[in-house]
Structure formats: structure tokens, C-alpha cells
Scaffold this motif. Structure first.
Motif, PDB file in Angstrom:
ATOM      1  N   CYS A  42      34.370  43.793  -7.313  1.00 24.54           N
ATOM      2  CA  CYS A  42      33.689  44.207  -6.082  1.00 24.54           C
ATOM      3  C   CYS A  42      34.153  43.341  -4.911  1.00 24.54           C
ATOM      4  N   LYS A  45      37.586  44.184  -3.780  1.00 22.95           N
ATOM      5  CA  LYS A  45      37.660  45.409  -2.983  1.00 22.95           C
ATOM      6  C   LYS A  45      37.182  45.161  -1.553  1.00 22.95           C
ATOM      7  N   LEU A  46      36.179  44.314  -1.405  1.00 22.94           N
ATOM      8  CA  LEU A  46      35.666  44.023  -0.061  1.00 22.94           C
ATOM      9  C   LEU A  46      36.638  43.172   0.731  1.00 22.94           C
ATOM     10  N   THR A  74      33.123  50.456  -1.793  1.00 20.70           N
ATOM     11  CA  THR A  74      32.935  49.698  -3.043  1.00 20.70           C
ATOM     12  C   THR A  74      31.724  50.208  -3.812  1.00 20.70           C
ATOM     13  N   CYS A  78      27.968  47.675  -6.385  1.00 24.19           N
ATOM     14  CA  CYS A  78      28.671  46.446  -6.019  1.00 24.19           C
ATOM     15  C   CYS A  78      27.848  45.650  -5.007  1.00 24.19           C
TER      16      CYS A  78
END
Ligand code: NAG
Ligand code: NAG
Length: 123
Positions: A42, A45-46, A74, A78
Motif C-alpha cells: 500500500c 503504491k502511495l 490504492t 489500504c
């Protein structure tokens, strides 16, 4: 900032919590190894937006459109997982009720329908 590893981001988020939240103890090692990989994913991805989003949640910061899009991409699981991770680790002693409320506000503010989404992207 562009090449932070997921682990660093998680640690970074932990250190944000330590920095901005009153009454917080020294961070302890993450207690939930089963979900740790998921959270790493997570955070990865951020990317850079992790810092901005969780400042938004923990310190009333503003989340830009760019990072709202990244957050929604996300997924809610997440978002909730990362907030929960910060709340449950590092001896968090703030008002979890308030944090969870703001967490919902940030999420809801980001997941508005595309039709009402602001057209200008500030960066
Ligand atoms: C965040 O904003 C809300 C509403 O504007 C306010 O009630 C609250 O005290 C603020 N919290 C912090 C930590 O600044
Ligand atoms: C935490 O915040 C909520 C909502 O503002 C409030 O109702 C509650 O009393 C607070 N709890 C503590 C322990 O301060």
C-alpha cells in the motif's frame, strides 16, 4: 523522495506520527507481521503521497488532487490499514476516535464522483 522503499515509507509514516502527535512513545517494531507485506504494498503504491495523505489525517493537512487520486487507487483497505497501523503501533496515545473520523473525511473527500471532481490539478 522518489526512491523511498516501502519499508522506509512505513517507518517514515511512523516517524510522522511521532513528530506530530502529542504523548507518543518511542516507536516499537511493527507487531503484525501478517499484514505488514500488505501495508508495504500500500505504502509503495502511495509513494510520495503517503506523507501528504497521512499528514492530512494526523495533522489536518491538505491532500492535493494528485494524491487523492493515488489514495483512491490504492483502495479503502489500504487507507484503513495504514491509519490503523499508525494508531496501533508506536504507542499511539492521541484520540483514536478523532483520527478515525478524520481518516474517513480524507477518504470521502478524495473519493467524490468524477463529475464533481475539481478539474484543476495543483501540484
Ligand atoms: C483540525 O481541524 C478541525 C476542524 O477544522 C479542528 O476542530 C481540530 O481542532 C483540528 N485539529 C488539529 C490537530 O489541528
Ligand atoms: C476523542 O474525541 C471524540 C470526538 O471529538 C470525543 O467525543 C471523545 O470524548 C474524545 N476522547 C478522549 C479520550 O479524549
Amino acid at each position: 523522495m522518489n526512491f523511498m522503499s516501502p519499508v522506509m515509507v512505513i517507518l517514515f509514516l511512523g516517524s510522522i506520527a511521532v513528530t506530530i502527535l502529542p504523548g507518543l512513545a518511542i516507536p516499537a517494531p511493527a507487531p503484525a507481521p501478517t499484514s505488514y507485506t500488505f501495508l508495504q504494498d500500500c505504502a509503495a503504491k502511495l509513494g510520495d503521497c503517503g506523507y501528504e495523505v497521512y499528514l492530512g489525517v494526523f495533522n489536518n493537512g491538505t491532500v492535493t488532487d494528485k494524491c487523492c487520486i493515488a489514495l483512491v487507487a490504492t483502495g479503502k483497505e489500504c487507507h484503513d490499514g495504514l491509519v490503523d497501523h499508525i494508531l496501533t503501533s508506536a504507542g499511539f496515545k492521541g484520540n483514536a476516535t478523532e483520527i478515525l473520523e478524520r481518516s474517513e473525511q480524507v477518504w470521502n473527500g478524495c473519493s467524490v464522483p468524477p463529475a464533481s471532481f475539481p478539474l484543476s490539478f495543483k501540484d
